[in-house]
Motif scaffolding. Structure first.
Motif, mmCIF file in Angstrom:
data_model
loop_
_atom_site.group_PDB
_atom_site.id
_atom_site.type_symbol
_atom_site.label_atom_id
_atom_site.label_comp_id
_atom_site.label_asym_id
_atom_site.label_seq_id
_atom_site.Cartn_x
_atom_site.Cartn_y
_atom_site.Cartn_z
ATOM 1 N N THR A 302 0.829 -1.207 0.000
ATOM 2 C CA THR A 302 0.000 0.000 0.000
ATOM 3 C C THR A 302 0.861 1.254 0.000
ATOM 4 O O THR A 302 0.564 2.237 -0.699
ATOM 5 C CB THR A 302 -0.938 0.001 1.227
ATOM 6 O OG1 THR A 302 -1.762 -1.168 1.203
ATOM 7 C CG2 THR A 302 -1.814 1.242 1.253
ATOM 8 N N LEU A 303 1.955 1.227 0.762
ATOM 9 C CA LEU A 303 2.871 2.370 0.788
ATOM 10 C C LEU A 303 3.522 2.595 -0.576
ATOM 11 O O LEU A 303 3.636 3.735 -1.047
ATOM 12 C CB LEU A 303 3.954 2.148 1.847
ATOM 13 C CG LEU A 303 3.606 2.507 3.291
ATOM 14 C CD1 LEU A 303 4.752 2.135 4.221
ATOM 15 C CD2 LEU A 303 3.320 4.006 3.394
ATOM 16 N N VAL A 304 3.955 1.508 -1.206
ATOM 17 C CA VAL A 304 4.568 1.631 -2.532
ATOM 18 C C VAL A 304 3.567 2.222 -3.520
ATOM 19 O O VAL A 304 3.899 3.120 -4.305
ATOM 20 C CB VAL A 304 5.068 0.254 -3.033
ATOM 21 C CG1 VAL A 304 5.539 0.346 -4.485
ATOM 22 C CG2 VAL A 304 6.192 -0.256 -2.151
ATOM 23 N N PHE A 305 2.335 1.731 -3.476
ATOM 24 C CA PHE A 305 1.304 2.274 -4.354
ATOM 25 C C PHE A 305 1.078 3.757 -4.084
ATOM 26 O O PHE A 305 0.931 4.561 -5.012
ATOM 27 C CB PHE A 305 0.001 1.503 -4.174
ATOM 28 C CG PHE A 305 -1.169 2.128 -4.879
ATOM 29 C CD1 PHE A 305 -1.299 2.022 -6.254
ATOM 30 C CD2 PHE A 305 -2.127 2.838 -4.171
ATOM 31 C CE1 PHE A 305 -2.366 2.614 -6.920
ATOM 32 C CE2 PHE A 305 -3.201 3.431 -4.825
ATOM 33 C CZ PHE A 305 -3.317 3.322 -6.202
ATOM 34 N N ALA A 306 1.049 4.128 -2.804
ATOM 35 C CA ALA A 306 0.783 5.516 -2.441
ATOM 36 C C ALA A 306 1.840 6.460 -3.002
ATOM 37 O O ALA A 306 1.527 7.583 -3.430
ATOM 38 C CB ALA A 306 0.710 5.651 -0.926
ATOM 39 N N LEU A 307 3.089 6.010 -3.012
ATOM 40 C CA LEU A 307 4.195 6.881 -3.408
ATOM 41 C C LEU A 307 4.575 6.755 -4.877
ATOM 42 O O LEU A 307 5.418 7.500 -5.369
ATOM 43 C CB LEU A 307 5.416 6.571 -2.530
ATOM 44 C CG LEU A 307 5.206 6.767 -1.018
ATOM 45 C CD1 LEU A 307 6.432 6.316 -0.242
ATOM 46 C CD2 LEU A 307 4.895 8.232 -0.707
ATOM 47 N N SER A 308 3.967 5.813 -5.584
ATOM 48 C CA SER A 308 4.300 5.594 -6.994
ATOM 49 C C SER A 308 3.755 6.725 -7.874
ATOM 50 O O SER A 308 2.654 7.218 -7.657
ATOM 51 C CB SER A 308 3.728 4.253 -7.460
ATOM 52 O OG SER A 308 3.847 4.122 -8.865
#
Length: 423
Positions: A302-308
């Motif tokens: 979820t964090l990776v998606f948020a910052l992508s």
């Protein structure tokens, strides 16, 4: 585990004809429901042009699933579960046939659609705990995790292909979609009617507050089950970034409807492929840590998606998120079923469904509210960090769950069953 033993276990699962019939019935009804959902939304919006009416569809489905869950769980433990499921599917079939007939005759309006969807939701509310409680009686305990994974693959396939098929058929009109959905429900009901299902004669008890809330008391006294269900509640509540996909697609990834479609499909594809792997491989050791690691992986993805900022990385993050969620779901579902005696499975499943439905709905609301304050990226970041924090905190609060080695602890279930009758 050797390839030979793996193949043998896989064959054993599908040699259970009762489970195969059950799986076919559930797959047919799931595809029918996904197709139905697409058609209902399009039809109502075409009639009224109001987004508010789309919200009403969710509302008439949400209230029965929560308000009727405890009575439905009580019924699942008091009566023949196969018959409860069959009655529910017949009621749903009648409602869908009514939708198809009235639509083809151009005699349907918004209120009629909502009333029939409400009828379907009430029937599903009573059907669900009985349906979930049947699986442990159809396969040996050692094969239950694989059965859960196979069930998950059917659900994910329905979520991916059902709406697409419903959308294609909608070109010929909503009545056609409803007619095909009715045929699928008829197939499901027929399979259930012929299903050989053995259930111990239930101990009939009057519906009192004590019996209705017996599942709540049972879960509260079993730390592992309480940990599993509450972990699911808070992880889903915080990790609802998928509700913000339209914002990410348009404003952050700068893609169109086709990109949004890919983003919506990515978690389901990841879950589907992981379910295939889980159906062919056993988790024999450290299942507690695997579950917590999967929840943490969900938060990290979820964090990776948020910052992508690029589409391919966002798709990869959502794909990974779905895969981790499937692992966690199979372990959680298996632990709840295996640690619960058969006489309590309906009521425990009902409480579990309340947690799941509430967390899904409130998770979307939470994501939207935080996004209004911090923006979509900030909301997803908070959700990812929150999910990681919940995983770490639950590992400390539920040490026996963290140290759990195997899914099936037969001696624990046998020791607890007598006390379940006195809850």
């Amino acid at each position: 585990m050797s390839n030979t033993s793996t193949q043998g276990s896989k064959d054993s699962l599908f040699q259970h004809r009762a489970y195969l019939a059950f799986w076919c019935a559930r797959t047919a009804s799931s595809f029918g429901f996904q197709m139905l959902s697409v058609a209902v939304g399009w039809q109502i919006y075409a009639m009224t042009g109001r987004a508010f009416d789309l919200g009403l569809i969710g509302l008439v489905q949400f209230f029965p699933s929560v308000l009727l869950a405890l009575p439905a769980g009580h019924i699942a433990d008091q009566f023949d579960r196969r018959r409860v499921v069959l009655i529910g599917q017949i009621v749903e079939w009648i409602a869908i046939v009514s939708l198809a007939t009235l639509t083809l005759l151009h005699a349907i309006n918004e209120l009629g659609i909502l009333a029939l969807i409400f009828t379907i939701s009430v029937a599903k509310a009573f059907e669900s705990p009985s349906m979930q409680s049947m699986v442990p009686a159809l396969v040996p305990p050692s094969l239950l995790p694989r059965a859960m994974a196979v069930n998950g693959s059917a659900m994910q396939a329905a979520m991916i292909m059902g709406p697409a098929l419903g959308g294609l058929l909608y070109v010929a009109g909503p009545g056609v979609v409803y007619a095909v959905s009715a045929v699928l429900y008829l197939i499901a009901a027929t399979m259930v009617s012929q299903l050989r299902y053995e259930q111990a004669p239930p101990k009939r008890e009057p519906a009192t507050l004590k019996t209705l809330f017996a599942g709540v008391h049972f879960i509260r006294e079993r730390k592992d089950i309480l940990g599993v269900i509450s972990l699911d509640l808070f992880a889903v509540l915080l990790g609802g970034a998928t509700a913000l996909l339209p914002i990410f697609a348009k404003d952050i990834l700068h893609t169109g409807p086709w990109g949004l479609g890919l983003l919506r499909a990515a978690p389901a594809v990841g879950a589907l492929l992981m379910s295939f792997w889980l159906a062919h491989n056993s988790m024999e050791r450290r299942v507690g840590m695997i579950m917590f690691a999967s929840v943490a992986g969900f938060g990290a993805a979820t964090l990776v998606f948020a910052l992508s900022k690029v589409l391919w990385l966002s798709l990869a993050a959502l794909f990974t998120l779905g895969a981790f969620d499937m692992v966690s779901m199979v372990i959680r579902g298996s632990l709840v079923q295996l640690d619960t005696p058969d006489a309590m499975r309906g009521r425990v499943s009902a409480v579990n469904s309340i947690f799941i439905n509430t967390s899904n709905q409130l998770g979307e609301f939470e994501s939207g509210m935080v996004a209004a304050w911090l923006g979509a990226v900030g909301s997803a970041v908070v959700g990812g960090i929150g999910t990681l924090a919940v995983a770490g905190l639950w590992m400390l609060m539920f040490p026996t769950l963290r140290l759990r080695q195997r899914l099936h602890l037969e001696q624990v279930v046998e020791e607890k069953e007598p006390s379940a009758q006195t809850v």
